[in-house]
Design an enzyme around this catalytic site. Structure first.
Site, PDB file in Angstrom:
ATOM      1  N   LYS A  41       0.893  -1.143   0.084  1.00  0.00           N
ATOM      2  CA  LYS A  41       0.071  -0.014   0.067  1.00  0.00           C
ATOM      3  C   LYS A  41       0.993   1.028  -0.009  1.00  0.00           C
ATOM      4  CE  LYS A  41      -0.015  -0.400   4.884  1.00  0.00           C
ATOM      5  NZ  LYS A  41      -0.812  -1.143   6.060  1.00  0.00           N
ATOM      6  N   ARG A 134     -10.025  -0.504  15.186  1.00  0.00           N
ATOM      7  CA  ARG A 134     -10.060   0.381  13.793  1.00  0.00           C
ATOM      8  C   ARG A 134     -10.799  -0.316  12.689  1.00  0.00           C
ATOM      9  NH1 ARG A 134      -4.109   0.987  10.826  1.00  0.00           N
ATOM     10  NH2 ARG A 134      -4.604  -0.927  10.265  1.00  0.00           N
ATOM     11  N   TYR A 250      16.672  29.864   6.381  1.00  0.00           N
ATOM     12  CA  TYR A 250      15.570  30.461   7.139  1.00  0.00           C
ATOM     13  C   TYR A 250      15.699  30.733   8.414  1.00  0.00           C
ATOM     14  CZ  TYR A 250      12.588  30.119   2.561  1.00  0.00           C
ATOM     15  OH  TYR A 250      12.166  30.237   1.421  1.00  0.00           O
ATOM     16  N   MET A 298      11.998  24.229   1.519  1.00  0.00           N
ATOM     17  CA  MET A 298      10.945  23.420   0.873  1.00  0.00           C
ATOM     18  C   MET A 298      11.732  22.430  -0.330  1.00  0.00           C
ATOM     19  SD  MET A 298       7.819  24.570  -1.560  1.00  0.00           S
ATOM     20  CE  MET A 298       7.046  25.591  -0.481  1.00  0.00           C
TER      21      MET A 298
HETATM   22  C1  LIG Z   1       0.072  -2.135   6.705  1.00  0.00           C
HETATM   23  C2  LIG Z   1      -0.434  -3.335   7.112  1.00  0.00           C
HETATM   24  C3  LIG Z   1       0.438  -4.338   7.228  1.00  0.00           C
HETATM   25  C4  LIG Z   1       2.143  -4.279   7.286  1.00  0.00           C
HETATM   26  O1  LIG Z   1       2.349  -3.694   8.366  1.00  0.00           O
HETATM   27  P1  LIG Z   1       3.982  -3.539   8.681  1.00  0.00           P
HETATM   28  O2  LIG Z   1       4.061  -2.861  10.248  1.00  0.00           O
HETATM   29  O3  LIG Z   1       4.393  -2.166   7.763  1.00  0.00           O
HETATM   30  O4  LIG Z   1       4.784  -4.663   8.803  1.00  0.00           O
HETATM   31  C5  LIG Z   1      -0.213  -5.510   7.582  1.00  0.00           C
HETATM   32  N1  LIG Z   1      -1.487  -5.849   7.512  1.00  0.00           N
HETATM   33  C6  LIG Z   1      -2.258  -4.933   7.572  1.00  0.00           C
HETATM   34  C7  LIG Z   1      -3.795  -4.924   7.930  1.00  0.00           C
HETATM   35  C8  LIG Z   1      -1.805  -3.429   7.310  1.00  0.00           C
HETATM   36  O5  LIG Z   1      -2.736  -2.375   7.313  1.00  0.00           O
END
Ligand SMILES: *Cc1c(COP(=O)(O)O)cnc(C)c1O
Length: 350
Positions: A41, A134, A250, A298
């Site tokens: 992701k 969650r 800055y 930046m």
């Molecule tokens: C992001 C995520 C992972 C991976 O987690 P890491 O801590 O980056 O290894 C696994 N399972 C779910 C549901 C996640 O959202």
């Protein structure tokens, strides 16, 4: 825009595919008999989801996880042997895409289960919330009844505190283990990067590391095994002299205590090198470690290169970015250090 060897961005990420694959293999070995997937992701945690998936698939990884259907669509068409799960489930407006494609929603609330079932959605995954509050079906609900009739590939849950020793870990594990007895699925999956390190009781059939694949030290015991994957590099735009007593950058937060030579680098907070590195970040130049001085701008960064007489315009310098070190310097998490990496970098896989 056409990039040629003579016309490239003045900042790049060097991405070490051998280190990525070695990290996946190490995590897979730690997971014992469980298959090892990959969370890709947020554009593969900033590295580039397509390339990460390509390298890991070649190494034998079969199970990939993204957050949204937009992320899933960007990876289509999916090779026959690969599996892709969409962690946020399926909204009403995702249904057409979800039903037409090969990725599976991770159904995470009763409304999504109903939506999927009524549309005749076929194979899916299901997330159970075992204590994080969650996403996921509440473990206290009648999850067996809620999921009745679904064709579940992977039943999963997610640990809230895997990166520390916390009583919630074993509580979540036990809750998930009980539900895995009650709810039929092809596979069961609990552990993220840090969760793998909690041992065999956490592995089930499939693990889902993200951070550690990309060089994150998710648990202290991973140091020395997990290799750095990402190195930001920036070109020197200018070498200049700063006389003693002059301030730099800055808000004049740094004053030169003696005559200094500084390099102005083509990287800044808009690239994800955030202001937490002001006065704390470090850069490798001429085989030495040089300090960032003054505020991160930046688009620009100022580094004291008084001790590197041979560095000049056009040189490429490595930004020190081993994740635990950079995290301590900046106050950012290892996750934020990766996912914040901006769009202006050339992403160069080696
Ligand atoms: C992001 C995520 C992972 C991976 O987690 P890491 O801590 O980056 O290894 C696994 N399972 C779910 C549901 C996640 O959202």
């Amino acid at each position: 825009m056409v990039l040629t060897p003579d016309f490239t961005p003045p900042l790049r990420l060097t991405l070490d595919s051998a280190a990525l694959v070695a990290n996946w293999r190490w995590l897979a070995a730690q997971g014992g008999d469980a298959a090892c997937g990959a969370a890709i992701k947020a554009n593969g945690y900033g590295l580039g989801a397509t390339e990460v998936m390509g390298h890991l698939a070649q190494a034998g990884c079969r199970d990939f996880f993204v957050a949204t259907w937009v992320e899933a669509e960007a990876l289509m068409p999916l090779a026959d042997e690969l599996s892709l799960s969409v962690l946020h489930g399926v909204r009403a407006e995702d249904m057409a895409v979800a039903l037409a494609g090969k990725a599976r929603p991770v159904l995470s609330m009763p409304e999504q289960v109903t939506r999927w079932r009524e549309a005749g959605g076929g194979v899916c995954d299901v997330m159970i919330d075992t204590g994080m509050n969650r996403l996921g079906l509440d473990w206290r609900a009648d999850c067996t009844a809620l999921t009745a009739g679904l064709q579940i590939d992977t039943l999963m849950s997610h640990l809230a505190c895997a990166d520390e020793e916390h009583p919630l870990n074993s509580l979540q594990r036990d809750r998930f283990a009980a539900l895995s007895e009650a709810i039929p699925a092809k596979r069961y999956s609990l552990a993220n990067s840090a969760g793998i390190g909690h041992g065999a009781a956490y592995h089930f059939d499939l693990t889902r590391p993200g951070l550690a694949l990309y060089g994150g030290i998710a648990r202290p015991g991973y140091a020395g095994h997990i290799r750095q994957v990402v190195t930001p590099q920036a070109q020197v735009l200018q070498r200049r002299k700063v006389p003693a007593g002059d301030s730099i950058g800055y808000n004049a937060t740094f004053t030169a205590p003696q005559d200094m030579d500084v390099a102005i680098l083509n990287i800044g907070y808009a690239d994800g090198y955030l202001r937490g590195f002001s006065g704390t970040g470090t850069v490798r130049a001429g085989g030495r470690t040089m300090p960032v001085v003054g505020r991160v701008s930046m688009d620009l960064l100022i580094v004291d290169i008084s001790k590197a007489p041979d560095v000049g315009e056009g040189d490429w310098l490595d930004i020190i970015y081993d994740l635990p070190t950079a995290s301590a310097a900046s106050g950012l998490s290892q996750y934020e250090l990766l996912t914040g990496l901006g769009a202006r970098f050339e992403r160069l896989w080696i």
